[in-house]
Design an enzyme around this catalytic site. Structure first.
Site, PDB file in Angstrom:
ATOM      1  N   GLU A   1       0.936  -1.182   0.109  1.00 55.61           N
ATOM      2  CA  GLU A   1       0.068   0.020   0.091  1.00 55.61           C
ATOM      3  C   GLU A   1       0.818   1.184   0.096  1.00 55.61           C
ATOM      4  O   GLU A   1       0.657   2.196  -0.724  1.00 55.61           O
ATOM      5  CB  GLU A   1      -1.003  -0.065   1.274  1.00 55.61           C
ATOM      6  CG  GLU A   1      -1.961  -1.148   1.127  1.00 55.61           C
ATOM      7  CD  GLU A   1      -3.138  -1.030   2.052  1.00 55.61           C
ATOM      8  OE1 GLU A   1      -2.924  -0.510   3.077  1.00 55.61           O
ATOM      9  OE2 GLU A   1      -4.124  -1.717   2.008  1.00 55.61           O
TER      10      GLU A   1
ATOM     11  N   ALA B   1      -7.744  -5.225  11.783  1.00 57.20           N
ATOM     12  CA  ALA B   1      -8.397  -4.425  12.476  1.00 57.20           C
ATOM     13  C   ALA B   1      -9.699  -5.278  12.883  1.00 57.20           C
ATOM     14  O   ALA B   1     -10.270  -5.324  14.055  1.00 57.20           O
ATOM     15  CB  ALA B   1      -9.039  -3.311  11.629  1.00 57.20           C
TER      16      ALA B   1
HETATM   17  C1  FAD Z   1       0.275   1.273   8.218  1.00 53.28           C
HETATM   18  C2  FAD Z   1      -1.000   0.249   8.703  1.00 53.28           C
HETATM   19  C3  FAD Z   1      -1.754  -0.076   7.702  1.00 53.28           C
HETATM   20  C4  FAD Z   1      -2.713  -1.118   8.197  1.00 53.28           C
HETATM   21  N1  FAD Z   1      -3.718  -1.480   7.202  1.00 53.28           N
HETATM   22  C5  FAD Z   1      -4.605  -2.263   7.739  1.00 53.28           C
HETATM   23  C6  FAD Z   1      -5.467  -2.599   6.737  1.00 53.28           C
HETATM   24  O1  FAD Z   1      -5.758  -2.071   5.706  1.00 53.28           O
HETATM   25  N2  FAD Z   1      -6.573  -3.622   7.283  1.00 53.28           N
HETATM   26  C7  FAD Z   1      -6.647  -4.060   8.443  1.00 53.28           C
HETATM   27  O2  FAD Z   1      -7.422  -4.758   8.807  1.00 53.28           O
HETATM   28  N3  FAD Z   1      -5.615  -3.898   9.368  1.00 53.28           N
HETATM   29  C8  FAD Z   1      -4.635  -2.829   8.771  1.00 53.28           C
HETATM   30  N4  FAD Z   1      -3.752  -2.745   9.841  1.00 53.28           N
HETATM   31  C9  FAD Z   1      -3.502  -3.433  11.107  1.00 53.28           C
HETATM   32  C10 FAD Z   1      -4.375  -2.918  12.239  1.00 53.28           C
HETATM   33  O3  FAD Z   1      -4.244  -1.389  12.121  1.00 53.28           O
HETATM   34  C11 FAD Z   1      -4.148  -3.455  13.497  1.00 53.28           C
HETATM   35  O4  FAD Z   1      -4.441  -4.906  13.314  1.00 53.28           O
HETATM   36  C12 FAD Z   1      -5.082  -2.943  14.486  1.00 53.28           C
HETATM   37  O5  FAD Z   1      -4.757  -1.572  14.485  1.00 53.28           O
HETATM   38  C13 FAD Z   1      -4.764  -3.627  15.621  1.00 53.28           C
HETATM   39  O6  FAD Z   1      -5.563  -3.020  16.719  1.00 53.28           O
HETATM   40  P1  FAD Z   1      -5.105  -3.151  18.575  1.00 53.28           P
HETATM   41  O7  FAD Z   1      -6.247  -2.560  19.255  1.00 53.28           O
HETATM   42  O8  FAD Z   1      -4.648  -4.653  18.720  1.00 53.28           O
HETATM   43  O9  FAD Z   1      -3.751  -2.212  18.367  1.00 53.28           O
HETATM   44  P2  FAD Z   1      -3.614  -0.711  17.998  1.00 53.28           P
HETATM   45  O10 FAD Z   1      -4.447  -0.343  17.133  1.00 53.28           O
HETATM   46  O11 FAD Z   1      -2.149  -0.731  17.513  1.00 53.28           O
HETATM   47  O12 FAD Z   1      -3.887   0.051  19.254  1.00 53.28           O
HETATM   48  C14 FAD Z   1      -2.909  -0.224  20.206  1.00 53.28           C
HETATM   49  C15 FAD Z   1      -2.969   1.023  21.407  1.00 53.28           C
HETATM   50  O13 FAD Z   1      -2.232   0.775  22.709  1.00 53.28           O
HETATM   51  C16 FAD Z   1      -1.718   2.101  22.892  1.00 53.28           C
HETATM   52  N5  FAD Z   1      -0.348   1.609  23.578  1.00 53.28           N
HETATM   53  C17 FAD Z   1       0.636   0.908  23.377  1.00 53.28           C
HETATM   54  N6  FAD Z   1       1.297   0.757  24.573  1.00 53.28           N
HETATM   55  C18 FAD Z   1       0.850   1.159  25.608  1.00 53.28           C
HETATM   56  C19 FAD Z   1       1.152   1.429  26.809  1.00 53.28           C
HETATM   57  N7  FAD Z   1       2.466   0.776  27.340  1.00 53.28           N
HETATM   58  N8  FAD Z   1       0.429   2.175  27.610  1.00 53.28           N
HETATM   59  C20 FAD Z   1      -0.775   2.779  27.272  1.00 53.28           C
HETATM   60  N9  FAD Z   1      -1.114   2.734  25.826  1.00 53.28           N
HETATM   61  C21 FAD Z   1      -0.256   2.101  25.127  1.00 53.28           C
HETATM   62  C22 FAD Z   1      -1.183   2.895  21.612  1.00 53.28           C
HETATM   63  O14 FAD Z   1      -1.101   4.163  21.796  1.00 53.28           O
HETATM   64  C23 FAD Z   1      -2.496   2.477  20.675  1.00 53.28           C
HETATM   65  O15 FAD Z   1      -3.461   3.376  20.888  1.00 53.28           O
HETATM   66  C24 FAD Z   1      -2.665  -1.772   9.421  1.00 53.28           C
HETATM   67  C25 FAD Z   1      -1.699  -1.269  10.344  1.00 53.28           C
HETATM   68  C26 FAD Z   1      -0.575  -0.178   9.792  1.00 53.28           C
HETATM   69  C27 FAD Z   1       0.352   0.193  10.827  1.00 53.28           C
END
Ligand code: FAD
Length: 427
Positions: free
Chosen positions: A171, A314
């Site tokens: 992408e 996501a």
């Molecule tokens: C550039 C990019 C493109 C992507 N494209 C896609 C896509 O097209 N389709 C798709 O399905 N997925 C995509 N993904 C993957 C998707 O974004 C992730 O799978 C998803 O965000 C995971 O959600 P999560 O809640 O597990 O973690 P995250 O969304 O990463 O959230 C984690 C949160 O924890 C917080 N955090 C971390 N450590 C600490 C701490 N010690 N103390 C307090 N807060 C903390 C962070 O600030 C963050 O807000 C992409 C990811 C990236 C980076």
């Protein structure tokens, strides 16, 4: 039971997983403290649009205080959690404040894995946070400003290497190719677009590993058609400030390396007294409770179901978030927990304007404009907040559909080491 007497749930991390868990817990009437190191939620899948000047950072981030205000029983606390005091059932913030919990949900997501490649941590940029995406954007546009200001703008060239041919790398490379072909010639007419090189490097013999072979080949052909220099079976051995070395001896001069080659849980989690497995992820049972823990759950990218690891996307984060909240409600009612079942709704990756690949577990494979429209629709749904959705829709419409669609969002100028090293004409 009045909310004030309900158990207190602490959710660490307010990404897709943490936010969906908190909404569901609020519906179930729990008292929730949502903690994140940032005061906003980030829609990571749209960060590369920010990095290439298509969207504003504010379009893909959403105030967590506003989120909390809209959900009864939820409060937000900004802190980076640095550890868990298991004995006293408290999480410890980097500000020294301890927050007690009855149940704890860990949703901290993942970070970049540089696999110990020399120079990769120092000299590459990642795209997990708003700040990182803005740094990439400012480096790209800042470099263009510097190059355009030379007496001979076409003397040095500008090379971006994207490391990793998974969805993020594809992408990003596609978006950079689009920038080179469409926005740059209109914004910087003094620059020959051929001076901008986009190189996508992948160790495997194909791109987009989780996709069907026909879609992998399609994505490869489309990127090549858009001018991306795709190098398969190629491994990076070292990154320098202004050069990338490949295993096998070849080196290329670079201005910017974007690292999309690997992910891992934050290594600091190893100090939190919880089991860490493959990929630095927290090991959980089939009900998403952390192995050996009664009241601690891990969800989203950071969670590793030992028998059947989920993709780090996501949808699994959203679904595990909701599921963990429901299991907490069951535990509170004294009912046994259930086994998590993932409903795979498919995977997609965009290549550029009017082009994407999409596949579902039911055998549907789409490529081109239809897949791209599906990609846009889904990503707008992923963004939190009506205003943000509207802004994104407007920005993407202006970027892709309006006749003078070159108007990139620019920022500050950041000089790259290669440019600083002397290629600049300081008339
Ligand atoms: C550039 C990019 C493109 C992507 N494209 C896609 C896509 O097209 N389709 C798709 O399905 N997925 C995509 N993904 C993957 C998707 O974004 C992730 O799978 C998803 O965000 C995971 O959600 P999560 O809640 O597990 O973690 P995250 O969304 O990463 O959230 C984690 C949160 O924890 C917080 N955090 C971390 N450590 C600490 C701490 N010690 N103390 C307090 N807060 C903390 C962070 O600030 C963050 O807000 C992409 C990811 C990236 C980076």
């Amino acid at each position: 039971m009045p909310v004030s007497e309900m158990p207190h749930v602490v959710v660490v991390g307010a990404g897709f997983g943490g936010v969906s868990a908190s909404s569901e817990l609020a519906k179930e009437g729990f008292r929730v403290t949502l903690i994140d190191r940032h005061p906003y939620n980030t829609c990571q899948p749209l960060l590369y649009q920010v990095a290439t000047g298509g969207l504003n950072a504010g379009d893909v981030t959403y105030s967590l205080r506003y989120f909390a205000a809209r959900h009864q029983g939820v409060r937000f606390r900004r802190a980076a959690v640095v550890g868990i005091d298991h004995e006293n059932k408290q999480v410890i913030g980097d500000d020294g404040v301890r927050v007690g919990y009855d149940y704890l949900v860990l949703a901290t997501g993942i970070t970049t894995n540089h696999f110990g490649i020399p120079g990769a941590a120092e000299f590459t940029m990642s795209m997990y946070t708003r700040a990182e995406a803005l740094r990439v954007r400012d480096t790209i546009f800042g470099s263009m400003e510097i190059i355009a200001g030379r007496s001979d703008p076409n003397s040095g060239g500008f090379t971006v290497v994207v490391a990793g041919g998974g969805a993020t790398g594809v992408e990003m490379a596609g978006q950079l190719a689009e920038l080179k072909q469409e926005a740059l010639p209109k914004t910087y007419p003094e620059l020959d677009p051929a001076q901008v090189h986009v190189v996508l490097v992948e160790m495997a013999p194909y791109l987009l590993a989780p996709f069907d072979d026909s879609l992998r080949k399609y994505a490869l052909a489309e990127l090549v058609k858009r001018g991306v220099d795709v190098r398969l079976n190629t491994a990076i051995s070292e990154v320098h400030a202004d050069r990338v070395d490949f295993k096998g001896g070849e080196s290329i001069p670079v201005d910017l390396v974007i690292w999309a080659a690997g992910v891992s849980g934050n290594p600091a989690l190893r100090e939190w007294g919880i089991p860490i497995g493959r990929g630095g992820r927290i090991e959980v049972n089939s009900d998403l409770r952390v192995l050996g823990e009664e009241n601690i759950f891990a969800i989203g990218d950071i969670s590793l179901t030992v028998d059947s690891p989920l993709p780090q996307l996501a949808q699994p984060a959203i679904q595990t978030g909701r599921f963990a909240a429901k299991q907490i409600a069951r535990l509170h009612r004294g009912v046994p927990t259930e086994k998590f079942e993932y409903h795979n709704k498919g995977t997609m990756a965009t290549i550029g304007r009017g082009d994407a690949v999409l596949q579902t577990p039911f055998g549907l494979k789409l490529k081109g404009v239809l897949a791209w429209l599906g990609w846009i629709g889904l990503h707008i749904v992923y963004i939190l907040g009506g205003r943000n959705r509207l802004q994104t829709l407007l920005s993407l419409t202006s970027r892709y559909l309006l006749p003078r669609r070159s108007n990139a969002i620019v920022g500050d100028v950041m000089e790259t080491p290669k440019l600083r090293a002397g290629a600049v004409d300081r008339r």
